[in-house]
Enzyme design. Structure first.
Site, PDB file in Angstrom:
ATOM      1  N   SER A 125       0.826  -1.204   0.000  1.00 19.82           N
ATOM      2  CA  SER A 125       0.000   0.000   0.000  1.00 19.82           C
ATOM      3  C   SER A 125       0.861   1.255   0.000  1.00 19.82           C
ATOM      4  O   SER A 125       1.972   1.262   0.556  1.00 19.82           O
ATOM      5  CB  SER A 125      -0.896   0.007   1.247  1.00 19.82           C
ATOM      6  N   TYR A 150      -2.483  -0.214  10.095  1.00 13.60           N
ATOM      7  CA  TYR A 150      -2.645  -0.803   8.760  1.00 13.60           C
ATOM      8  C   TYR A 150      -1.371  -0.625   7.946  1.00 13.60           C
ATOM      9  O   TYR A 150      -0.854  -1.581   7.351  1.00 13.60           O
ATOM     10  CB  TYR A 150      -3.823  -0.152   8.033  1.00 13.60           C
TER      11      TYR A 150
END
Length: 320
Positions: A125, A150
């Site tokens: 990501s 995350y």
């Protein structure tokens, strides 16, 4: 060739399954259909995009089930897209991220290692860049100052894959996705949240008072990058990481204007402070992916967003 796709009922996963099947690969998918958002959307997505693909209901935490699936399918390549997503949700439910993104990823690595998988491509990501990076974000910049759990789990995935590549010779490629959007997208992300709000006449919450930029990247461009990375035959290192983004950051206010124009009605904005865990700006340096496998995104928001608004209108109807 059999390709196993994890997170196959997810947004990028279903589009990837469709593209692999369309070119003739034997595709098997897995997904746990969790309730982070409505599982009915995931089922409808699969029915619309890849109904012919064999998708098993399985959680990555089920080591025995995962081992049995690998033994049955014997995939040559794995596209690992399953993960607990969402920056803000990681502030509320950290254990979900540890279970899926860390424990689940180890389980996938172990099966790839023992199953003689020739290539693992996995989702990272743009969030990994955190506070350290200066746009345009390059793969050479440090990623050790994440702004959310995350992001920390995704950076950890890259380290874990690197370790397996060095210890066991597993060929692995990480792809850092930059704000992916398109029809059938995730309902917790800005493209759908904003589109549904404008269509329904509800106000939009605009964080950091609108002073934000995102490298919005259409799902078709992302899938082209996933397949390009998967097919790369002449990789130099056993483990590599690539940015997949549009390389064209868009002001959040401009993004909302395009949605409003497509919806045919004004967007009512409620400005809010910056949210914990968010990044002010993202921008991908995609030179490495372009040189390695010809990644070249082609979809500007003026072309990509109107079909998203129309899909929201068609799918959600008056409940948009």
């Amino acid at each position: 060739m059999t390709v196993l796709v994890t997170g196959a009922a997810g947004f990028i996963g279903a589009y990837t399954c469709r593209a692999l099947a369309a070119r003739g690969d034997q595709v098997v998918g897995l997904d746990n259909y969790n309730d982070y958002y409505d599982p009915a959307l995931k089922r409808d997505r699969v029915a619309a995009l890849c109904p012919q693909v064999d998708i098993r209901r399985l959680d990555l935490a089920d080591r025995q089930g995962l081992a049995a699936l690998f033994a049955e399918v014997r995939p040559r390549r794995v596209v690992h897209l399953a993960a607990q997503a969402g920056v803000r949700y990681s502030l509320q439910n950290p254990h979900a991220y540890v279970a899926s993104n860390l424990e689940g990823f180890v389980n996938v690595l172990e099966q790839c290692r023992h199953g003689d998988v020739e290539h693992l491509v996995y989702a990272s990501s743009s969030s990994v860049y955190g506070d350290s990076a200066t746009p345009p974000f390059s793969e050479d910049q440090r990623v050790d100052r994440p702004r959310s759990l995350y992001a920390a789990t995704k950076a950890a995935n890259e380290l874990m894959a690197y370790t397996y590549a060095q210890l066991y010779g597993l060929r692995a490629t990480g792809l850092r996705f930059f704000t992916v959007y398109g029809p059938w997208g995730r309902p917790d992300m800005a493209p759908l949240l904003f589109s549904r709000a404008v269509l329904a006449g509800r106000p939009i919450e605009v964080f950091n008072h609108g002073r934000m930029q995102r490298d919005f990247t259409h799902v078709d461009d992302i899938v082209a990058g996933v397949l390009g990375a998967l097919d790369r035959a002449d990789g130099g290192e056993r483990h590599e990481v690539f940015n997949l983004g549009n390389h064209t950051p868009v002001e959040l206010e401009r993004f909302i204007d395009v949605i409003a124009a497509a919806a045919g009605r004004e967007a009512v904005r409620h400005y809010r402070p910056m949210q914990p865990g968010d990044m002010v700006s993202t921008m991908a340096d995609t030179r490495r992916a372009r040189e390695a496998f010809g990644f070249e995104p082609r979809t500007p928001i003026e072309q990509g967003l109107p079909p998203v608004v129309q899909w929201c209108r068609d799918y959600f109807g008056k409940d948009a």
